[in-house]
Scaffold this active site. Structure first.
Site, PDB file in Angstrom:
ATOM      1  N   GLN A 131      30.413  38.208  24.854  1.00 20.84           N
ATOM      2  CA  GLN A 131      31.721  38.785  24.429  1.00 20.84           C
ATOM      3  C   GLN A 131      32.035  39.689  23.638  1.00 20.84           C
ATOM      4  O   GLN A 131      31.722  39.339  22.810  1.00 20.84           O
ATOM      5  CB  GLN A 131      32.456  37.342  24.623  1.00 20.84           C
ATOM      6  CG  GLN A 131      34.321  37.712  24.718  1.00 20.84           C
ATOM      7  CD  GLN A 131      35.325  36.053  24.702  1.00 20.84           C
ATOM      8  OE1 GLN A 131      34.307  35.609  24.369  1.00 20.84           O
ATOM      9  NE2 GLN A 131      36.418  36.429  25.556  1.00 20.84           N
ATOM     10  N   TYR A 133      34.994  40.998  22.338  1.00 18.29           N
ATOM     11  CA  TYR A 133      36.441  41.651  21.889  1.00 18.29           C
ATOM     12  C   TYR A 133      37.311  41.791  20.668  1.00 18.29           C
ATOM     13  O   TYR A 133      36.939  42.557  19.942  1.00 18.29           O
ATOM     14  CB  TYR A 133      37.138  39.442  22.587  1.00 18.29           C
ATOM     15  CG  TYR A 133      37.259  39.460  24.003  1.00 18.29           C
ATOM     16  CD1 TYR A 133      36.088  40.387  24.664  1.00 18.29           C
ATOM     17  CD2 TYR A 133      37.916  39.288  24.294  1.00 18.29           C
ATOM     18  CE1 TYR A 133      36.994  40.243  26.292  1.00 18.29           C
ATOM     19  CE2 TYR A 133      38.279  38.781  25.833  1.00 18.29           C
ATOM     20  CZ  TYR A 133      37.992  39.430  26.369  1.00 18.29           C
ATOM     21  OH  TYR A 133      37.985  38.852  27.222  1.00 18.29           O
ATOM     22  N   SER A 134      36.741  40.147  19.150  1.00 22.60           N
ATOM     23  CA  SER A 134      36.974  40.500  17.987  1.00 22.60           C
ATOM     24  C   SER A 134      36.369  41.498  17.769  1.00 22.60           C
ATOM     25  O   SER A 134      35.290  42.281  17.322  1.00 22.60           O
ATOM     26  CB  SER A 134      36.990  38.796  17.424  1.00 22.60           C
ATOM     27  OG  SER A 134      37.380  38.090  18.163  1.00 22.60           O
ATOM     28  N   SER A 170      28.892  35.706  20.167  1.00 26.51           N
ATOM     29  CA  SER A 170      28.422  34.451  20.677  1.00 26.51           C
ATOM     30  C   SER A 170      27.052  35.076  21.312  1.00 26.51           C
ATOM     31  O   SER A 170      27.139  35.380  22.413  1.00 26.51           O
ATOM     32  CB  SER A 170      29.270  33.453  21.363  1.00 26.51           C
ATOM     33  OG  SER A 170      30.724  33.353  20.355  1.00 26.51           O
ATOM     34  N   GLU A 253      38.039  31.225  30.480  1.00 25.03           N
ATOM     35  CA  GLU A 253      38.078  30.096  29.394  1.00 25.03           C
ATOM     36  C   GLU A 253      38.384  28.866  28.982  1.00 25.03           C
ATOM     37  O   GLU A 253      37.597  28.034  28.595  1.00 25.03           O
ATOM     38  CB  GLU A 253      37.982  31.267  28.555  1.00 25.03           C
ATOM     39  CG  GLU A 253      37.309  30.934  26.487  1.00 25.03           C
ATOM     40  CD  GLU A 253      37.206  31.788  25.488  1.00 25.03           C
ATOM     41  OE1 GLU A 253      36.663  31.763  24.617  1.00 25.03           O
ATOM     42  OE2 GLU A 253      38.406  32.320  25.820  1.00 25.03           O
ATOM     43  N   SER A 380      43.543  32.052  18.383  1.00 24.09           N
ATOM     44  CA  SER A 380      44.365  30.987  17.597  1.00 24.09           C
ATOM     45  C   SER A 380      45.179  30.367  17.647  1.00 24.09           C
ATOM     46  O   SER A 380      46.324  30.351  18.455  1.00 24.09           O
ATOM     47  CB  SER A 380      44.718  32.121  15.547  1.00 24.09           C
ATOM     48  OG  SER A 380      45.260  32.405  15.749  1.00 24.09           O
TER      49      SER A 380
END
Length: 401
Positions: A131, A133-134, A170, A253, A380
């Site tokens: 993924q 994303y961040s 990840s 998710e 978060s």
């Protein structure tokens, strides 16, 4: 939602339990318990073979529609599978991001060509996904993404050219593809101008650097794009409308697979109770009260998650079901962190010593350290509370600098 199980559900549970017992008492027995949180590095190749065995035996993609290679099972039956899987102490699966996140997203938003290209290989565990994303400046605040993609060429030769950086990716070092949120409209801000791209990892323009963690593993990675390329038709949804696709994926998710975590949490709590009884700390009424509270909260968590998530359909965004996904994420993440803290309190001074040199951790130490991240990854606590405040309750948006 009716939380009772019909006779066919109990029959399904018996089938799952029997099959797992037969397999995990046989040639796969050595994999029991491997690959849990903070331990994705354990026996990866063997767990990949196990995951492919699950697929060949019809135990993957349980909630996918049958026309896309799934089994079309009900919500309760999917929950039953994940519960029994955790109860059997089966090894951590390696295909979560493909099976539980990207696959359902392609079913909801992808083109028939994308579905035909990718879904069979996800279902068979032949291609693994990570993924994207961040970013260093866009963690939980995904709308701040700065990775950019521009379209070059024409017709069949057209490609997206990608430049930027992702982080906390990840298992990117073990994956074949990335789904990437990138800014495709120059000058766009926040949620606008983002696109959801499918990008092959094995190419010159992609560099993956593992990040060593406190737990001793390196499942998180930095990913650098320097002129990385992917085909023009590998954008999911409309160009510039990737925010909605990205949010739909996050809804998956926080779906039924995480309910299996509740059973895993129950096993961990039982272990802490056993440790407390063994070292005498269970005689302390404050310790017993702390453990009892965790037990009650766990039961409430499961019931509320089933009720809340049953109101959410595939591809819904994070406000669906009264923010059910965000509520569940807040609850389980903070519960698990509290469990890690309770485990260290029960362990006492022994919890401060490594199990061996140079940095061999006990299971309780690993849970304590890894659970510190539970309230950060996947959105978060602050982001989840903002979703509930702004998108569910209609409160004024938080001021942004």
């Amino acid at each position: 939602m009716d939380l009772s199980y019909a006779p066919e559900d109990e029959e399904f549970r018996a089938d799952v339990r029997t099959w797992l017992a037969e397999q995990l008492d046989g040639e796969w027995s050595h994999l029991r318990g491997l690959g849990g949180p903070g331990r994705d590095h354990e026996a990866f190749d063997e767990r990949l073979a196990w995951n492919r065995h699950l697929a060949a035996s019809g135990w993957t993609c349980l909630g996918w529609p049958t026309e896309h290679g799934g089994r079309g099972l009900s919500l309760l039956q999917q929950v039953i599978f994940h519960e029994e899987y955790a109860r059997a102490d089966a090894p951590g699966r390696v295909n979560h991001l493909g099976e539980e996140l990207l696959g359902p997203t392609l079913i909801a938003f992808g083109t028939p060509e994308q579905q035909a290209r990718f879904l069979p290989k996800i279902a068979a565990v032949e291609e693994l996904w990570a993924q994207g994303y961040s970013e260093p400046g866009a963690g939980s605040d995904l709308a701040a993404v700065q990775t950019r993609a521009r379209l070059e060429g024409e017709g069949d030769q057209a490609e997206w050219v990608i430049d930027g950086q992702k982080v906390w990716t990840s298992n990117a070092h073990l994956s074949d593809w990335l789904f990437v949120v990138a800014r495709t409209e120059p000058g766009s801000q926040r949620h606008r101008g983002l696109s959801f791209l499918l990008v092959p990892i094995d190419q010159e323009g992609v560099e993956v650097r593992p990040i060593e963690q406190l737990t001793g593993g390196s499942e998180f990675n930095e990913v650098f794009f320097t002129g990385a390329r992917t085909a023009a038709d590998l954008v999911v949804g409309e160009v510039g409308a990737g925010w909605g696709v990205a949010m739909g994926l996050l809804g998956f998710e926080r779906g039924v697979s995480v309910l299996g975590q509740v059973v895993g949490f129950a096993r961990e709590l039982e272990g802490v109770v056993e440790l407390a009884k063994a070292n005498g700390s269970y005689d302390d009424p404050l310790v017993r009260d702390r453990l009892a509270r965790l037990d009650v909260e766990l039961e409430v968590m499961r019931a509320q998650a089933l009720r809340g998530l049953s109101t959410v359909s595939g591809g819904d965004d994070s406000a669906a079901g009264g923010g059910a996904g965000s509520i569940f994420k807040l609850v389980w993440a903070n519960w698990h962190r509290a469990l890690g803290e309770a485990a260290m309190a029960v362990a006492g001074a022994d919890g401060l010593r490594a199990a061996g040199a140079p940095y061999e951790l006990t299971g309780w130490q690993r849970i304590f350290l890894f659970s510190r991240a539970d309230t950060i990854y996947g959105g978060s606590d602050e982001i989840q509370r903002n979703i509930l405040a702004e998108r569910v309750l209609g409160l004024p948006r938080e001021a942004r600098g």
